[in-house]
Design a protein around this motif. Structure first.
Motif, PDB file in Angstrom:
ATOM      1  N   LEU A 121       0.850  -1.185   0.000  1.00 52.43           N
ATOM      2  CA  LEU A 121       0.000   0.000   0.000  1.00 52.43           C
ATOM      3  C   LEU A 121       0.888   1.237   0.000  1.00 52.43           C
ATOM      4  O   LEU A 121       1.775   1.371   0.835  1.00 52.43           O
ATOM      5  N   GLU A 122       0.613   2.124  -0.954  1.00 54.16           N
ATOM      6  CA  GLU A 122       1.294   3.411  -1.013  1.00 54.16           C
ATOM      7  C   GLU A 122       0.235   4.500  -0.862  1.00 54.16           C
ATOM      8  O   GLU A 122      -0.744   4.529  -1.602  1.00 54.16           O
ATOM      9  N   TYR A 123       0.456   5.384   0.105  1.00 52.49           N
ATOM     10  CA  TYR A 123      -0.516   6.418   0.462  1.00 52.49           C
ATOM     11  C   TYR A 123       0.206   7.756   0.445  1.00 52.49           C
ATOM     12  O   TYR A 123       1.010   8.050   1.332  1.00 52.49           O
ATOM     13  N   TYR A 124      -0.047   8.547  -0.609  1.00 53.72           N
ATOM     14  CA  TYR A 124       0.656   9.806  -0.795  1.00 53.72           C
ATOM     15  C   TYR A 124      -0.341  10.961  -0.971  1.00 53.72           C
ATOM     16  O   TYR A 124      -0.556  11.453  -2.076  1.00 53.72           O
ATOM     17  N   PRO A 125      -1.007  11.395   0.096  1.00 60.25           N
ATOM     18  CA  PRO A 125      -1.950  12.503  -0.033  1.00 60.25           C
ATOM     19  C   PRO A 125      -1.236  13.823  -0.318  1.00 60.25           C
ATOM     20  O   PRO A 125      -0.068  13.998   0.023  1.00 60.25           O
ATOM     21  N   GLN A 149       4.338  -4.452   2.583  1.00 58.87           N
ATOM     22  CA  GLN A 149       5.114  -3.308   2.130  1.00 58.87           C
ATOM     23  C   GLN A 149       4.286  -2.029   2.260  1.00 58.87           C
ATOM     24  O   GLN A 149       3.074  -2.033   2.039  1.00 58.87           O
ATOM     25  N   LEU A 150       4.984  -0.931   2.610  1.00 60.27           N
ATOM     26  CA  LEU A 150       4.294   0.334   2.844  1.00 60.27           C
ATOM     27  C   LEU A 150       5.124   1.505   2.334  1.00 60.27           C
ATOM     28  O   LEU A 150       6.336   1.550   2.523  1.00 60.27           O
ATOM     29  N   GLY A 151       4.435   2.449   1.693  1.00 57.84           N
ATOM     30  CA  GLY A 151       5.011   3.746   1.358  1.00 57.84           C
ATOM     31  C   GLY A 151       4.037   4.820   1.798  1.00 57.84           C
ATOM     32  O   GLY A 151       2.863   4.774   1.425  1.00 57.84           O
ATOM     33  N   LEU A 152       4.501   5.785   2.600  1.00 53.45           N
ATOM     34  CA  LEU A 152       3.603   6.801   3.145  1.00 53.45           C
ATOM     35  C   LEU A 152       4.348   8.122   3.259  1.00 53.45           C
ATOM     36  O   LEU A 152       5.448   8.173   3.809  1.00 53.45           O
ATOM     37  N   THR A 153       3.753   9.194   2.725  1.00 48.73           N
ATOM     38  CA  THR A 153       4.296  10.535   2.931  1.00 48.73           C
ATOM     39  C   THR A 153       3.165  11.487   3.298  1.00 48.73           C
ATOM     40  O   THR A 153       2.025  11.318   2.858  1.00 48.73           O
ATOM     41  N   GLU A 154       3.494  12.482   4.115  1.00 49.05           N
ATOM     42  CA  GLU A 154       2.545  13.518   4.524  1.00 49.05           C
ATOM     43  C   GLU A 154       3.233  14.881   4.386  1.00 49.05           C
ATOM     44  O   GLU A 154       4.409  15.012   4.703  1.00 49.05           O
ATOM     45  N   THR A 155       2.476  15.868   3.930  1.00 48.54           N
ATOM     46  CA  THR A 155       3.033  17.191   3.682  1.00 48.54           C
ATOM     47  C   THR A 155       2.173  18.257   4.342  1.00 48.54           C
ATOM     48  O   THR A 155       0.945  18.183   4.309  1.00 48.54           O
ATOM     49  N   LEU A 156       2.823  19.258   4.931  1.00 52.69           N
ATOM     50  CA  LEU A 156       2.123  20.329   5.639  1.00 52.69           C
ATOM     51  C   LEU A 156       2.641  21.683   5.176  1.00 52.69           C
ATOM     52  O   LEU A 156       3.857  21.893   5.078  1.00 52.69           O
ATOM     53  N   ALA A 157       1.709  22.594   4.890  1.00 55.77           N
ATOM     54  CA  ALA A 157       2.067  23.981   4.602  1.00 55.77           C
ATOM     55  C   ALA A 157       1.880  24.817   5.859  1.00 55.77           C
ATOM     56  O   ALA A 157       1.057  24.490   6.731  1.00 55.77           O
ATOM     57  N   SER A 158       2.601  25.924   5.970  1.00 57.49           N
ATOM     58  CA  SER A 158       2.472  26.792   7.140  1.00 57.49           C
ATOM     59  C   SER A 158       1.196  27.628   7.082  1.00 57.49           C
ATOM     60  O   SER A 158       0.897  28.361   8.024  1.00 57.49           O
ATOM     61  N   GLY A 159       0.453  27.481   5.995  1.00 52.75           N
ATOM     62  CA  GLY A 159      -0.798  28.213   5.820  1.00 52.75           C
ATOM     63  C   GLY A 159      -0.923  28.692   4.386  1.00 52.75           C
ATOM     64  O   GLY A 159      -0.178  28.266   3.510  1.00 52.75           O
ATOM     65  N   ARG A 160      -1.895  29.567   4.165  1.00 61.64           N
ATOM     66  CA  ARG A 160      -2.047  30.166   2.833  1.00 61.64           C
ATOM     67  C   ARG A 160      -1.021  31.304   2.728  1.00 61.64           C
ATOM     68  O   ARG A 160      -1.334  32.474   2.901  1.00 61.64           O
ATOM     69  N   VAL A 161       0.199  30.915   2.406  1.00 63.82           N
ATOM     70  CA  VAL A 161       1.329  31.840   2.450  1.00 63.82           C
ATOM     71  C   VAL A 161       1.097  33.050   1.548  1.00 63.82           C
ATOM     72  O   VAL A 161       1.346  34.192   1.939  1.00 63.82           O
ATOM     73  N   HIS A 162       0.598  32.795   0.343  1.00 61.35           N
ATOM     74  CA  HIS A 162       0.429  33.890  -0.608  1.00 61.35           C
ATOM     75  C   HIS A 162      -0.717  34.820  -0.223  1.00 61.35           C
ATOM     76  O   HIS A 162      -0.844  35.908  -0.788  1.00 61.35           O
ATOM     77  N   ALA A 163      -1.558  34.384   0.726  1.00 63.95           N
ATOM     78  CA  ALA A 163      -2.633  35.248   1.223  1.00 63.95           C
ATOM     79  C   ALA A 163      -2.236  35.921   2.538  1.00 63.95           C
ATOM     80  O   ALA A 163      -3.071  36.542   3.200  1.00 63.95           O
ATOM     81  N   GLY A 164      -0.966  35.785   2.919  1.00 64.94           N
ATOM     82  CA  GLY A 164      -0.483  36.414   4.139  1.00 64.94           C
ATOM     83  C   GLY A 164      -0.882  35.691   5.410  1.00 64.94           C
ATOM     84  O   GLY A 164      -0.915  36.307   6.485  1.00 64.94           O
ATOM     85  N   GLU A 165      -1.178  34.381   5.320  1.00 62.38           N
ATOM     86  CA  GLU A 165      -1.640  33.622   6.488  1.00 62.38           C
ATOM     87  C   GLU A 165      -0.576  32.646   6.984  1.00 62.38           C
ATOM     88  O   GLU A 165      -0.874  31.544   7.386  1.00 62.38           O
ATOM     89  N   ARG A 166       0.638  33.048   6.981  1.00 58.96           N
ATOM     90  CA  ARG A 166       1.717  32.178   7.442  1.00 58.96           C
ATOM     91  C   ARG A 166       1.607  31.935   8.943  1.00 58.96           C
ATOM     92  O   ARG A 166       1.618  32.867   9.740  1.00 58.96           O
ATOM     93  N   LEU A 167       1.492  30.649   9.337  1.00 59.06           N
ATOM     94  CA  LEU A 167       1.397  30.258  10.750  1.00 59.06           C
ATOM     95  C   LEU A 167       0.294  31.022  11.478  1.00 59.06           C
ATOM     96  O   LEU A 167       0.453  31.445  12.618  1.00 59.06           O
TER      97      LEU A 167
END
Length: 278
Positions: A121-125, A149-167
């Motif tokens: 299973l590979e889970y790459y959202p 067997q497993l493949g898994l990745t997770e990704t996080l943004a600090s926010g809507r950076v281009h809208a000025g919403e960083r963290l």
């Protein structure tokens, strides 16, 4: 401390608050020498695009959410099982947008993955994108049989950076764990609660996108994916391969993550590079 609701019971929304519970259950098995989606249950707003087979024999499924994302108070439940010899790849069509609620309630998501011996299973959202004022609590648990067997990745943004919403989100909480029988191979617990001082330059510096991953397979790693200052990998105490990455721009992180995944898939699974058209 407020007690958790009984299993299977969803609390009624408060006045003026509408909540949604999305459910997705998928079961992959081998029939006639190929991987097929044997059972599925979908409850909006979680849906899937029709599965399609890749040249390598892996069955790929895109998960979609046709709404504006997760609102505060919403709950998603995802369960995916892969039988012996079956190979499944789960992708999401777009980023998980986490929006706030009028009451300040957190959106929640519970993901449970299980893989039988000989299965993969590979889970790459796509990345999680927390809006200003939002909260997200997520748990992800993987149960592997010996030889899975497993493949898994997770990704996080600090926010809507281009809208000025960083963290500018209120809280992001996640717990990811991988078990093989009674042995825990991997544990990653993260809780971020930004405060005004956190948003100043120098805390996350200029890096607004982060990723983590875990891979389990029978192969040996001779070429560890490492990019100085951007990506690192290693072996957990339980024997799983872990991955960490960060970048100032989303496309840069995606490119590093793609190359690392391809390398680990080839070394651990003996698999050919994935070529997916979105």
């Amino acid at each position: 401390m407020r007690a958790s609701p009984a299993a299977g019971h969803t609390p009624a929304p408060t006045l003026g608050q509408q909540t949604r519970t999305g459910t997705l259950h998928l079961a992959f098995e081998v029939r006639g020498g190929r991987t097929v989606l044997m059972r599925e249950f979908q409850k909006a707003p979680l849906m899937i695009v029709r599965p399609f087979a890749l040249p390598c024999g892996t069955l790929s499924v895109f998960v979609v959410n046709p709404t504006g994302g997760l609102l505060g108070g919403d709950h998603n439940e995802i369960q995916i099982s892969v039988g012996p010899g079956a190979k499944a790849l789960i992708l999401t069509q777009s980023a998980t947008r986490v929006q706030p609620s009028a009451t300040g309630a957190a959106a929640t998501q519970a993901v449970h993955l299980s893989v039988a011996c000989g299965g993969r299973l590979e889970y790459y959202p796509e990345r999680v994108l927390p809006f200003a004022g939002s909260r997200l609590h997520q748990t992800l648990r993987v149960n592997l049989d010996s030889g899975a067997q497993l493949g898994l990745t997770e990704t996080l943004a600090s926010g809507r950076v281009h809208a000025g919403e960083r963290l500018a989100f209120v809280e992001y909480r996640s717990r990811t764990e991988v078990w093989c029988g009674p042995q825990r191979l991997y544990l990653d617990v993260l809780r971020l609660t930004p405060a005004p001082q956190t948003r100043a330059p120098g805390i996350w510096q200029h890096l607004d996108y982060a990723a983590s991953g875990v891979f389990v397979g029978p192969g040996e790693i001779g070429n560890w994916p490492n990019v100085l200052g951007r990506l690192a990998s290693g072996l957990s105490a339980g024997g799983a391969v872990w991955l960490r990455a960060a970048a100032a721009r989303g496309p840069c992180l995606d490119a590093d993550l793609y190359e690392a995944r391809q390398s680990l898939r080839q070394q651990l699974f003996g698999a050919q590079p994935l070529k997916i058209r979105r």
